[in-house]
Design an enzyme around this catalytic site. Structure first.
Site, PDB file in Angstrom:
ATOM      1  N   ASP A 167       0.805  -1.213   0.000  1.00 22.78           N
ATOM      2  CA  ASP A 167       0.000   0.000   0.000  1.00 22.78           C
ATOM      3  C   ASP A 167       0.848   1.277   0.000  1.00 22.78           C
ATOM      4  OD1 ASP A 167      -2.378   1.514   0.233  1.00 22.78           O
ATOM      5  OD2 ASP A 167      -2.193   1.576   2.417  1.00 22.78           O
ATOM      6  N   GLU A 419       3.325  -8.007   7.579  1.00 26.16           N
ATOM      7  CA  GLU A 419       2.075  -8.646   7.175  1.00 26.16           C
ATOM      8  C   GLU A 419       2.204  -9.725   6.126  1.00 26.16           C
ATOM      9  OE1 GLU A 419      -0.387  -5.300   6.337  1.00 26.16           O
ATOM     10  OE2 GLU A 419      -0.937  -5.230   8.417  1.00 26.16           O
ATOM     11  N   TYR A 475      -6.871  -3.068  12.742  1.00 21.37           N
ATOM     12  CA  TYR A 475      -7.744  -2.003  12.246  1.00 21.37           C
ATOM     13  C   TYR A 475      -9.192  -2.190  12.676  1.00 21.37           C
ATOM     14  CZ  TYR A 475      -3.822  -0.091   9.792  1.00 21.37           C
ATOM     15  OH  TYR A 475      -2.615   0.500   9.512  1.00 21.37           O
ATOM     16  N   GLU A 513       0.588  -0.994  14.096  1.00 21.74           N
ATOM     17  CA  GLU A 513      -0.313  -0.207  13.237  1.00 21.74           C
ATOM     18  C   GLU A 513      -1.696  -0.220  13.846  1.00 21.74           C
ATOM     19  OE1 GLU A 513      -0.643  -1.103   9.031  1.00 21.74           O
ATOM     20  OE2 GLU A 513       1.522  -1.286   8.797  1.00 21.74           O
TER      21      GLU A 513
HETATM   22  C1  CKU Z   1      -2.169  -0.045   6.091  1.00 22.20           C
HETATM   23  C2  CKU Z   1      -3.885  -5.232   6.913  1.00 22.20           C
HETATM   24  C3  CKU Z   1      -3.202  -3.973   7.249  1.00 22.20           C
HETATM   25  C4  CKU Z   1      -1.983  -3.601   6.390  1.00 22.20           C
HETATM   26  N1  CKU Z   1      -1.352  -2.311   6.698  1.00 22.20           N
HETATM   27  C5  CKU Z   1      -0.154  -2.105   5.910  1.00 22.20           C
HETATM   28  C6  CKU Z   1       0.128  -0.680   5.516  1.00 22.20           C
HETATM   29  O1  CKU Z   1       1.140  -0.611   4.543  1.00 22.20           O
HETATM   30  C7  CKU Z   1      -1.138  -0.040   4.989  1.00 22.20           C
HETATM   31  O2  CKU Z   1      -0.903   1.262   4.511  1.00 22.20           O
HETATM   32  C8  CKU Z   1      -2.454  -1.429   6.521  1.00 22.20           C
HETATM   33  C9  CKU Z   1      -3.470   0.610   5.605  1.00 22.20           C
HETATM   34  O3  CKU Z   1      -3.638   1.817   5.798  1.00 22.20           O
HETATM   35  O4  CKU Z   1      -4.293  -0.081   5.058  1.00 22.20           O
END
Ligand code: CKU
Length: 606
Positions: A167, A419, A475, A513
């Protein structure tokens, strides 16, 4: 062992480091004809581009921004005649994702991996006292045999296009400084240090690797320049009485000067800023100099307007000021090792770093931020035939990262993957190899982890046992049960935490995160997802859960600032989970975090 020393380039009594940054000539190889047409001798056209920078965001033509394939950089340099007799190198801070380097039309090196430095030995090929042409062919395609992982497809008009399994935007080019180095033939190649500290005394165990002949001597001085200890020989222990320890928010630095001598002649000298500190995990605590620390901070990116992922010294300074303002003490270098200047700054500021190898996208999904959470994307990534080759690239990047970063006091831990599909039964041997390698390479034996997505649950993840501390990317309230279902999200989150607690792992957990996308223009009372009010609500909910579990020893919110991603339905001109905008101004949530973090003691929950 790596072919060349990765010591940070310095000018010393015996070494010269000339920065070659500036405008280089630049050409995109639309028809993949550069090799055949001899672009290694001279690239076509008159375009020029800044180094260091990502090439993408300068141009107004979308096809250029999205260019995928080979891009060529060229510059002419005079190699000074007084360099003759030295070992002469070109040093690239990074070339994303792979590069071939030519001098005067002859290949001198190639390197795979876009976020770590490499050297090209030009001692024999350089023309001293004359102009030399440097040409670098860079390729920015993504595949499953190098990290970060992704795909490269070909569109019907023949253009290539990347499909990252991650991402962030596939910024590329010469994104970090390039140096011309002159080093003595007899030289200091590498230094390894480990610490054992108490208030009264510190013991620094050292080992200096050299090339050629000469005898090693070391001198340690404090910040006022006063020598506090010295030693002879390439291995040994230096004792420092009443040491000024390197602490969070107080990055006291000594200078370790390593010298190589032959009789009274100084063959080489190198100066390393060092922090006397010890990092250790003890049960559920992360200990710095024996005292527990609670991590407060961010997952970040190297990302800013115009220069993309190019190192920007001004943005670096602003980011450190913002981290101080908000009360942060740490960050993770998601999802790749950053420019070396950033670690040097963290060393001075007393900021803790979890250093992450660029191993992201080890999960086949074009929207891993979404699919990972559902488990839907799981396609037995670690059972693919590409895995042995990927592991080789991954191990090499891990080695380059540890060799480059091991002497930064700021680096307190290694993150070996982000991840990955750690639910795949074949993931374990792959992970085990990495965890063993990190332990073997790091004389300080820093704690190791990997960032786990939600599908890597206590029952499904095959690899969390390898971690010295557990790092969760979660999240709840965003990808899982967002908006009006936030109370359900909290319940689900607590249920997961209860499962972890029941395992009695006796290890610290951190959240590497958590967060919610927030478009800074949007305000709404009562809140809706994407509004500033909702970001604040989600963070408050998540923090209340963190506060309920004593084994949670850190929180690194996603993300420090908004950042560019590939365009798509899930992203509004980039990822908007920033606590700051991409221009580094605060969203409302910044004030919430500031209040919380300034009030939490360093040793919170100990
Ligand atoms: C973040 C499943 C979550 C993965 N995580 C990685 C990161 O690089 C992304 O930017 C989530 C997001 O904002 O979805």
């Amino acid at each position: 062992m790596l072919e060349h020393s990765l010591l940070y380039p310095l000018n010393t009594e015996t070494r010269t480091a000339l920065k070659l940054d500036g405008m280089w000539r630049f050409a995109l190889d639309w028809n993949s004809e550069g090799d055949e047409k001899g672009w290694k001798d001279h690239i076509p056209g008159r375009d020029t581009i800044p180094v260091p920078a990502s090439f993408q965001d300068f141009y107004t033509d979308k096809r250029i921004r999205e260019f995928t394939g080979d891009m060529w950089y060229e510059t002419d340099i005079v190699v000074p005649s007084f360099f003759k007799g030295s070992s002469v190198f070109l040093r690239f801070g990074a070339a994303t994702h792979r590069a071939v380097v030519y001098i005067n039309g002859e290949e001198v090196t190639r390197h795979e991996g876009g976020f770590l430095p490499f050297l090209a030995d030009i001692t024999e090929k350089a023309r001293y006292g004359e102009t030399n042409r440097i040409v670098v062919k860079i390729n920015n395609e993504l595949n499953e045999t190098n990290i970060p992982c992704g795909l490269t497809i070909t569109l019907s008009d023949g253009r290539k296009m990347v499909k990252p399994y991650f991402d962030f935007y596939n910024y590329s080019g010469l994104q970090r400084s390039v140096y011309l180095l002159a080093l003595p033939h007899d030289s200091i190649e590498d230094i390894d240090l480990s610490y054992s500290v108490s208030e009264k005394e510190a013991a620094i165990t050292y080992s200096v690797r050299t090339r050629g002949s000469g005898v090693v001597a070391l001198s340690l001085s404090d910040e006022s320049g006063r020598e506090v200890a010295s030693a002879d020989g390439s291995e040994g222990v230096i004792h420092v009485k009443n040491p000024h320890l390197w602490q969070v928010g107080n990055g006291y630095l000594y200078t370790l000067k390593a010298m190589l001598r032959s009789g009274s002649e100084l063959l080489d000298a190198y100066e390393l800023p060092i922090g006397i500190r010890e990092v250790r995990i003890d049960g559920e605590n992360i200990l710095l100099n024996g005292s527990p620390v609670y991590l407060k901070g961010f997952g970040k990116h190297e990302d800013s307007d115009i220069v993309g992922r190019g190192f920007n010294i001004g943005v670096m300074k602003r980011d450190f000021e913002l981290m101080k303002w908000i009360g942060a003490n740490s960050f993770r270098t998601s999802h790749y090792p950053y420019d070396e200047e950033i670690y040097r700054m963290a060393d001075r500021e007393g900021v803790l770093i979890i250093d992450e190898v660029p191993a992201v996208g080890l999960f086949e999904s074009l929207a891993n931020f979404f699919d990972a959470g559902t488990g839907k994307g799981a396609k037995s990534f670690f059972s693919k035939p590409t895995i042995p080759q990927l592991l080789e690239a991954h191990m090499r990047a891990l080695e380059e990262m540890i060799v480059r970063d091991k002497n930064h006091p700021s680096v307190i831990a290694w993150s070996l993957l982000n991840e990955p599909e750690s639910t795949d039964p074949n993931s374990y041997p792959y992970f085990k190899a990495l965890f063993d390698k990190a332990l073997e390479l790091d004389v300080q034996k820093r704690p190791r982890t990997f960032a786990m997505e939600v599908n890597s649950s206590p029952t499904k993840c095959k690899c969390f046992q390898l971690c010295d501390f557990i790092a969760l990317n979660r999240y709840y309230g965003w990808y899982i049960l967002g908006g009006n279902e936030i109370d359900e999200a909290q319940k689900r989150f607590r249920a997961e935490m209860d499962e972890w607690e029941a395992l009695h792992l006796n290890k610290p957990f951190i959240f590497s995160e958590y967060g919610a996308d927030t478009v800074p223009s949007e305000h709404k009372l009562p809140s809706v997802m994407w509004s500033q009010e909702y970001q604040v609500e989600v963070l408050e909910m998540l923090h209340s859960v963190f506060d309920s579990y004593s084994f949670v020893k850190g929180e690194q919110v996603w993300a420090f600032a908004d950042f560019q991603t590939t365009e798509g339905l899930m992203r509004v001109n980039g990822n908007k989970k920033g606590i700051f905008t991409r221009q580094r101004q605060p969203k409302d949530a910044a004030f919430l975090l500031r209040k919380r973090w300034l009030s939490l003691p360093v040793d919170y929950k100990s």
